[in-house]
Design an enzyme around this catalytic site. Structure first.
Site, PDB file in Angstrom:
ATOM      1  N   SER A  22       0.824  -1.213   0.000  1.00  8.43           N
ATOM      2  CA  SER A  22       0.000   0.000   0.000  1.00  8.43           C
ATOM      3  C   SER A  22       0.859   1.263   0.000  1.00  8.43           C
ATOM      4  O   SER A  22       0.325   2.370   0.002  1.00  8.43           O
ATOM      5  CB  SER A  22      -0.937   0.010   1.218  1.00  8.43           C
ATOM      6  OG  SER A  22      -0.197  -0.164   2.414  1.00  8.43           O
ATOM      7  N   ASN A 110      -2.274  -2.172  13.008  1.00 10.80           N
ATOM      8  CA  ASN A 110      -3.736  -2.033  12.958  1.00 10.80           C
ATOM      9  C   ASN A 110      -4.214  -0.767  13.668  1.00 10.80           C
ATOM     10  O   ASN A 110      -5.110  -0.081  13.199  1.00 10.80           O
ATOM     11  CB  ASN A 110      -4.407  -3.261  13.575  1.00 10.80           C
ATOM     12  CG  ASN A 110      -4.050  -4.531  12.828  1.00 10.80           C
ATOM     13  OD1 ASN A 110      -3.431  -4.462  11.767  1.00 10.80           O
ATOM     14  ND2 ASN A 110      -4.417  -5.677  13.379  1.00 10.80           N
ATOM     15  N   THR A 155     -40.934  25.339 -10.297  1.00 16.69           N
ATOM     16  CA  THR A 155     -41.190  24.012  -9.739  1.00 16.69           C
ATOM     17  C   THR A 155     -41.523  23.158 -10.956  1.00 16.69           C
ATOM     18  O   THR A 155     -42.154  23.659 -11.913  1.00 16.69           O
ATOM     19  CB  THR A 155     -42.366  24.012  -8.735  1.00 16.69           C
ATOM     20  OG1 THR A 155     -43.551  24.363  -9.429  1.00 16.69           O
ATOM     21  CG2 THR A 155     -42.139  24.983  -7.584  1.00 16.69           C
ATOM     22  N   HIS A 156     -41.059  21.939 -10.956  1.00 18.36           N
ATOM     23  CA  HIS A 156     -41.208  21.069 -12.140  1.00 18.36           C
ATOM     24  C   HIS A 156     -40.532  21.699 -13.365  1.00 18.36           C
ATOM     25  O   HIS A 156     -40.916  21.407 -14.490  1.00 18.36           O
ATOM     26  CB  HIS A 156     -42.672  20.787 -12.454  1.00 18.36           C
ATOM     27  CG  HIS A 156     -43.483  20.377 -11.257  1.00 18.36           C
ATOM     28  ND1 HIS A 156     -43.662  19.068 -10.883  1.00 18.36           N
ATOM     29  CD2 HIS A 156     -44.133  21.131 -10.339  1.00 18.36           C
ATOM     30  CE1 HIS A 156     -44.415  19.035  -9.781  1.00 18.36           C
ATOM     31  NE2 HIS A 156     -44.695  20.269  -9.436  1.00 18.36           N
ATOM     32  N   SER A 277     -15.409  25.303 -29.335  1.00 17.64           N
ATOM     33  CA  SER A 277     -15.483  24.049 -30.082  1.00 17.64           C
ATOM     34  C   SER A 277     -14.451  24.098 -31.196  1.00 17.64           C
ATOM     35  O   SER A 277     -14.258  25.146 -31.812  1.00 17.64           O
ATOM     36  CB  SER A 277     -16.885  23.888 -30.661  1.00 17.64           C
ATOM     37  OG  SER A 277     -16.850  23.050 -31.802  1.00 17.64           O
ATOM     38  N   LYS A 283     -19.277  28.476 -30.655  1.00 15.72           N
ATOM     39  CA  LYS A 283     -19.598  27.864 -29.363  1.00 15.72           C
ATOM     40  C   LYS A 283     -18.821  28.430 -28.168  1.00 15.72           C
ATOM     41  O   LYS A 283     -17.648  28.742 -28.257  1.00 15.72           O
ATOM     42  CB  LYS A 283     -19.321  26.347 -29.417  1.00 15.72           C
ATOM     43  CG  LYS A 283     -20.253  25.577 -30.316  1.00 15.72           C
ATOM     44  CD  LYS A 283     -21.645  25.418 -29.718  1.00 15.72           C
ATOM     45  CE  LYS A 283     -21.635  24.628 -28.466  1.00 15.72           C
ATOM     46  NZ  LYS A 283     -22.079  23.284 -28.562  1.00 15.72           N
ATOM     47  N   ASN A 285     -18.748  26.811 -24.325  1.00 14.43           N
ATOM     48  CA  ASN A 285     -19.311  25.681 -23.577  1.00 14.43           C
ATOM     49  C   ASN A 285     -19.029  25.782 -22.072  1.00 14.43           C
ATOM     50  O   ASN A 285     -17.966  26.249 -21.676  1.00 14.43           O
ATOM     51  CB  ASN A 285     -18.744  24.366 -24.116  1.00 14.43           C
ATOM     52  CG  ASN A 285     -19.151  24.124 -25.551  1.00 14.43           C
ATOM     53  OD1 ASN A 285     -20.254  24.490 -25.963  1.00 14.43           O
ATOM     54  ND2 ASN A 285     -18.264  23.532 -26.329  1.00 14.43           N
ATOM     55  N   GLU A 290     -19.755  21.474 -16.314  1.00 14.43           N
ATOM     56  CA  GLU A 290     -19.929  20.066 -16.711  1.00 14.43           C
ATOM     57  C   GLU A 290     -18.968  19.157 -15.958  1.00 14.43           C
ATOM     58  O   GLU A 290     -19.325  18.039 -15.564  1.00 14.43           O
ATOM     59  CB  GLU A 290     -19.731  19.928 -18.218  1.00 14.43           C
ATOM     60  CG  GLU A 290     -20.845  20.574 -19.004  1.00 14.43           C
ATOM     61  CD  GLU A 290     -20.516  20.670 -20.488  1.00 14.43           C
ATOM     62  OE1 GLU A 290     -21.307  20.170 -21.292  1.00 14.43           O
ATOM     63  OE2 GLU A 290     -19.471  21.242 -20.853  1.00 14.43           O
ATOM     64  N   TYR A 317      -9.548  -6.272  12.593  1.00 10.77           N
ATOM     65  CA  TYR A 317      -8.841  -5.843  11.389  1.00 10.77           C
ATOM     66  C   TYR A 317      -8.874  -6.936  10.321  1.00 10.77           C
ATOM     67  O   TYR A 317      -8.687  -8.119  10.606  1.00 10.77           O
ATOM     68  CB  TYR A 317      -7.372  -5.487  11.692  1.00 10.77           C
ATOM     69  CG  TYR A 317      -6.639  -5.059  10.426  1.00 10.77           C
ATOM     70  CD1 TYR A 317      -6.719  -3.747   9.968  1.00 10.77           C
ATOM     71  CD2 TYR A 317      -5.927  -5.981   9.661  1.00 10.77           C
ATOM     72  CE1 TYR A 317      -6.106  -3.358   8.784  1.00 10.77           C
ATOM     73  CE2 TYR A 317      -5.302  -5.593   8.475  1.00 10.77           C
ATOM     74  CZ  TYR A 317      -5.398  -4.281   8.042  1.00 10.77           C
ATOM     75  OH  TYR A 317      -4.793  -3.907   6.876  1.00 10.77           O
ATOM     76  N   GLN A 322      -7.513  -2.020   3.991  1.00  3.67           N
ATOM     77  CA  GLN A 322      -6.537  -1.258   3.210  1.00  3.67           C
ATOM     78  C   GLN A 322      -7.206  -0.628   1.982  1.00  3.67           C
ATOM     79  O   GLN A 322      -6.786   0.420   1.502  1.00  3.67           O
ATOM     80  CB  GLN A 322      -5.395  -2.194   2.777  1.00  3.67           C
ATOM     81  CG  GLN A 322      -4.262  -1.513   2.053  1.00  3.67           C
ATOM     82  CD  GLN A 322      -3.038  -2.414   1.947  1.00  3.67           C
ATOM     83  OE1 GLN A 322      -2.365  -2.677   2.930  1.00  3.67           O
ATOM     84  NE2 GLN A 322      -2.761  -2.910   0.764  1.00  3.67           N
TER      85      GLN A 322
HETATM   86  N1  ARG Z   1      -1.358  -1.208   5.093  1.00  9.30           N
HETATM   87  C1  ARG Z   1      -2.270  -1.702   6.065  1.00  9.30           C
HETATM   88  C2  ARG Z   1      -3.657  -1.087   5.882  1.00  9.30           C
HETATM   89  O1  ARG Z   1      -3.815  -0.085   5.267  1.00  9.30           O
HETATM   90  C3  ARG Z   1      -1.759  -1.408   7.450  1.00  9.30           C
HETATM   91  C4  ARG Z   1      -2.223  -2.375   8.479  1.00  9.30           C
HETATM   92  C5  ARG Z   1      -1.603  -3.701   8.254  1.00  9.30           C
HETATM   93  N2  ARG Z   1      -1.976  -4.618   9.266  1.00  9.30           N
HETATM   94  C6  ARG Z   1      -1.849  -5.965   9.113  1.00  9.30           C
HETATM   95  N3  ARG Z   1      -2.247  -6.690  10.104  1.00  9.30           N
HETATM   96  N4  ARG Z   1      -1.390  -6.484   8.006  1.00  9.30           N
HETATM   97  O2  ARG Z   1      -4.616  -1.612   6.334  1.00  9.30           O
END
Ligand code: ARG
Length: 467
Positions: A22, A110, A155-156, A277, A283, A285, A290, A317, A322
């Protein structure tokens, strides 16, 4: 060194290893991870796990990591770090040696990720509320500038009754103030500290949780370690609040797009926020609008991704958690990117008050006021409604407006009509009779502007107090 390799006989499959990391996205939590780690180190020292010198070494190491990240123009890189927690440990040990491994005593990733995310969302809420206050200021300024200008309210999407342009703009201020309020409410609930919750059952060392909560500006420690390490309600609540904000912005964008079409011509698109455009030379826009409307989809998509990721997860957990990070970041970035542009667009837009005013005078938008004239003369409302409806039908046949009908024509519908009837049909008197709290009578709208300014001022004060 990995954070967990001792019991493994085989190395990780390389493809899996890369895929489960991560760090590419949670490195944006680095500053929170460092702050929270510093506070944990302080608690370790108080618990007698670290000596005073070891604490100083760890705090200095953490500070150096922060400085390195702050001075590098690119995001920090590390091909081996599994996540931001692993990254900090590696960096710390590289700087201060094995004593760096002591930082992880009595804690788990965790509780760390749960803490980092709370800090991240808290900061995001403060930034968003600041931006919302600025958006509200611009809408309120525009309302004030619009003065006594009138327009049709729909309205509407059919002409309904005339209102002050200011009244219409203040409707958006109400939505945005509610958004700011919802975020404040979310902030209140998230502002508790998971540190000391351990992996699931609570820390294995006697850590002072109140001390750690205090050090991070939390109101106190979380109440239950199982909940604290698995709870992402605050992420979902926050992104749901952003979905509502996005919804408001998309409704605003859509309305401005409609009102800027040649068919309405009420809104002149600011050139600085529009494009042309490549094919059709004439144009202009409404691109900004948007994209506001379109980007709202990302926020709502993030909220959906979160609720699906969390649904059915057993305590406590699970690595699924993640997956809550990227939708959170996506929704935050999107919302923070939109608000300043919305404010600038609103500053730059021009309203065609003449066209709006003309539109406010036709289409029988004074019909309810006409019926009210009869009600004030004792005619039961349902009958008055019916008789004015007949008057409208007569006008449609004659291709005229209510004020063009003669007194004789009116009296053939109800003898209560008198000469003063025509006065009640003018736009000014139609506006004036909506004289209730929250109504469009000019004095009420002036009060509305004052009330909005007060609410914005206290929002700004709150934001300032958290800065
Ligand atoms: N990268 C993990 C997450 O975002 C951190 C916690 C990891 N804990 C574990 N028990 N593997 O959740």
């Amino acid at each position: 060194m990995k954070m967990w390799s001792g019991r493994f006989r085989q190395p990780l499959d390389l493809q899996f290893e890369r895929w489960q990391r991560s760090f590419d996205f949670d490195r944006r939590l680095l500053s929170y991870e460092l702050t929270a780690s510093g506070v944990h180190a302080g608690a370790l020292k108080n618990a007698g796990v670290l000596s005073a010198d070891e604490l100083i070494g760890i705090l200095e190491g953490l500070q150096q990591i922060g400085e390195m990240a702050a001075t590098s123009k690119d995001p920090v890189e590390d091909d081996e770090a599994e996540d931001v927690h692993h990254f900090v440990e590696k960096q710390l040990v590289a700087r201060i040696g094995d004593v760096g491994y002591k930082l992880h005593s009595g804690r788990s990733r965790n509780e760390q990720i749960a803490t980092d995310l709370r800090l991240y969302v808290r900061t995001a809420i403060d930034e968003l509320r600041k931006e919302l206050a600025e958006v509200c200021v611009v809408f309120t300024d525009r309302a004030e500038q619009a003065g006594s200008a009138a327009m049709p309210a729909y309205t509407h999407l059919q002409r309904a009754e005339p209102v002050l342009v200011a009244h219409w703009l203040l409707a958006y201020v109400e939505m945005f103030l509610r958004d700011a309020d919802r975020l404040a409410d979310c902030r209140k609930r998230l502002n508790v500290c998971p540190l000391g919750s351990g992996a699931v059952a609570g820390a294995t060392l006697p850590l002072d949780r109140a001390f750690m909560a205090d050090g991070l500006g939390f109101a106190g420690p979380t109440a239950n370690s199982i909940d604290a390490t698995s709870d992402r309600d605050f992420v979902l609540e926050f992104v749901n609040a952003l979905s509502l904000l996005g919804l408001h912005l998309s409704r605003w964008a859509e309305e401005m797009i409609i009102l800027s079409s040649q068919e309405f011509g009420f809104v002149q698109l600011p050139e600085a926020y529009s494009t042309g455009s490549s094919a059709m030379p004439q144009k202009k826009n409404p691109d900004l609008l948007e994209l506001v409307r379109g980007k709202t989809g990302r926020v709502i998509g993030s909220a959906t991704a979160l609720i699906v990721a969390l649904k059915g997860l057993p305590l406590a957990y699970n690595k699924d958690l993640q997956e809550t990070q990227e939708p959170l970041f996506e929704a935050t970035d999107t919302a923070l990117g939109l608000l300043p542009l919305v404010a600038e667009w609103m500053k730059a837009v021009e309203f065609d008050h003449q066209r709006m005013n003309e539109a406010a005078q036709s289409g029988f938008m004074n019909a309810w006021a006409a019926a009210t004239y009869l009600v004030n003369r004792g005619v039961p409302s349902r009958l008055a409604h019916e008789q004015i409806g007949k008057a409208v039908k007569l006008c449609l046949e004659k291709r005229c407006e209510l004020h063009d009908l003669t007194l004789d024509e009116l009296r053939s519908l109800n003898s209560a009509f008198n000469r003063d009837f025509h006065e009640c049909l003018t736009p000014a008197s139609v506006l004036a009779i909506h004289d209730v709290v929250g109504g469009t009578a000019p004095a009420r709208v002036r009060q509305g502007i004052g009330a909005a300014r007060k609410k914005i001022a206290s929002l700004r004060e709150e934001v300032h107090a958290h800065a």
